[in-house]
Design a protein around this motif. Structure first.
Motif, mmCIF file in Angstrom:
data_model
loop_
_atom_site.group_PDB
_atom_site.id
_atom_site.type_symbol
_atom_site.label_atom_id
_atom_site.label_comp_id
_atom_site.label_asym_id
_atom_site.label_seq_id
_atom_site.Cartn_x
_atom_site.Cartn_y
_atom_site.Cartn_z
ATOM 1 N N TRP A 195 91.824 22.689 56.663
ATOM 2 C CA TRP A 195 92.859 22.015 55.891
ATOM 3 C C TRP A 195 93.226 22.851 54.668
ATOM 4 O O TRP A 195 92.383 23.470 54.035
ATOM 5 C CB TRP A 195 92.331 20.673 55.417
ATOM 6 C CG TRP A 195 92.301 19.644 56.503
ATOM 7 C CD1 TRP A 195 91.701 19.761 57.709
ATOM 8 C CD2 TRP A 195 92.886 18.361 56.474
ATOM 9 N NE1 TRP A 195 91.872 18.629 58.427
ATOM 10 C CE2 TRP A 195 92.591 17.743 57.696
ATOM 11 C CE3 TRP A 195 93.614 17.665 55.524
ATOM 12 C CZ2 TRP A 195 93.025 16.466 57.991
ATOM 13 C CZ3 TRP A 195 94.032 16.383 55.825
ATOM 14 C CH2 TRP A 195 93.750 15.804 57.046
ATOM 15 N N LYS A 218 94.570 23.051 50.697
ATOM 16 C CA LYS A 218 94.150 22.282 49.516
ATOM 17 C C LYS A 218 95.133 21.166 49.176
ATOM 18 O O LYS A 218 94.717 20.067 48.799
ATOM 19 C CB LYS A 218 93.995 23.209 48.318
ATOM 20 C CG LYS A 218 92.808 24.126 48.424
ATOM 21 C CD LYS A 218 92.690 24.996 47.194
ATOM 22 C CE LYS A 218 91.541 25.972 47.353
ATOM 23 N NZ LYS A 218 91.417 26.857 46.195
ATOM 24 N N ALA A 219 96.431 21.406 49.276
ATOM 25 C CA ALA A 219 97.435 20.409 48.872
ATOM 26 C C ALA A 219 97.329 19.114 49.684
ATOM 27 O O ALA A 219 97.314 18.023 49.085
ATOM 28 C CB ALA A 219 98.834 20.998 48.965
ATOM 29 N N VAL A 278 94.761 17.827 51.162
ATOM 30 C CA VAL A 278 93.505 17.160 50.827
ATOM 31 C C VAL A 278 93.634 16.472 49.468
ATOM 32 O O VAL A 278 93.192 15.333 49.288
ATOM 33 C CB VAL A 278 92.333 18.162 50.833
ATOM 34 C CG1 VAL A 278 91.068 17.532 50.294
ATOM 35 C CG2 VAL A 278 92.113 18.697 52.232
ATOM 36 N N ILE A 279 94.247 17.134 48.515
ATOM 37 C CA ILE A 279 94.425 16.548 47.173
ATOM 38 C C ILE A 279 95.344 15.326 47.249
ATOM 39 O O ILE A 279 95.051 14.282 46.663
ATOM 40 C CB ILE A 279 94.969 17.606 46.189
ATOM 41 C CG1 ILE A 279 93.893 18.659 45.937
ATOM 42 C CG2 ILE A 279 95.422 16.959 44.883
ATOM 43 C CD1 ILE A 279 94.378 19.857 45.147
ATOM 44 N N ILE A 280 96.440 15.436 47.978
ATOM 45 C CA ILE A 280 97.374 14.311 48.119
ATOM 46 C C ILE A 280 96.684 13.128 48.789
ATOM 47 O O ILE A 280 96.831 11.980 48.354
ATOM 48 C CB ILE A 280 98.631 14.744 48.893
ATOM 49 C CG1 ILE A 280 99.448 15.721 48.057
ATOM 50 C CG2 ILE A 280 99.483 13.546 49.297
ATOM 51 C CD1 ILE A 280 100.596 16.368 48.798
ATOM 52 N N ALA A 332 93.459 12.462 48.815
ATOM 53 C CA ALA A 332 92.463 11.913 47.883
ATOM 54 C C ALA A 332 93.132 11.044 46.822
ATOM 55 O O ALA A 332 92.619 9.969 46.474
ATOM 56 C CB ALA A 332 91.677 13.045 47.239
ATOM 57 N N VAL A 333 94.275 11.486 46.310
ATOM 58 C CA VAL A 333 94.994 10.702 45.295
ATOM 59 C C VAL A 333 95.465 9.375 45.895
ATOM 60 O O VAL A 333 95.339 8.310 45.265
ATOM 61 C CB VAL A 333 96.180 11.510 44.714
ATOM 62 C CG1 VAL A 333 97.108 10.628 43.896
ATOM 63 C CG2 VAL A 333 95.656 12.660 43.873
#
Length: 76
Positions: free
Chosen positions: A50, A52-53, A55-57, A59-60
């Motif tokens: 995956w 990073k973007a 995964v961050i989205i 998680a948010v």
């Protein structure tokens, strides 16, 4: 009568059969090889995991979901 496809019930008229109904050697095709090499060559496209973007989205969004339902539960 001109028949393209002979009647299979008449082995005396079926081409490629010996007397007695046996198939002579060389009349049937050889067995097929394995299908291991049938697909495309995918060494040029390795799995990278995956980015990073996303995964961050994700998680948010999960955190917002949890905070919303936690606030809703506290309000009750």
């Amino acid at each position: 009568m001109d028949e393209k496809y002979p009647d299979p019930d008449e082995p005396g008229h079926t081409p490629g059969l010996e007397p007695g109904g046996q198939v002579p050697p060389g009349e049937t095709p050889p067995g097929e090889d394995s299908t291991a090499g049938a697909g495309p060559d995918e060494r040029h496209n390795p799995a990278t995991g995956w980015a990073k973007a996303p995964v961050i989205i994700l998680a948010v969004l999960v955190l917002l979901f949890l905070v919303y339902f936690l606030a809703w539960a506290v309000e009750l």
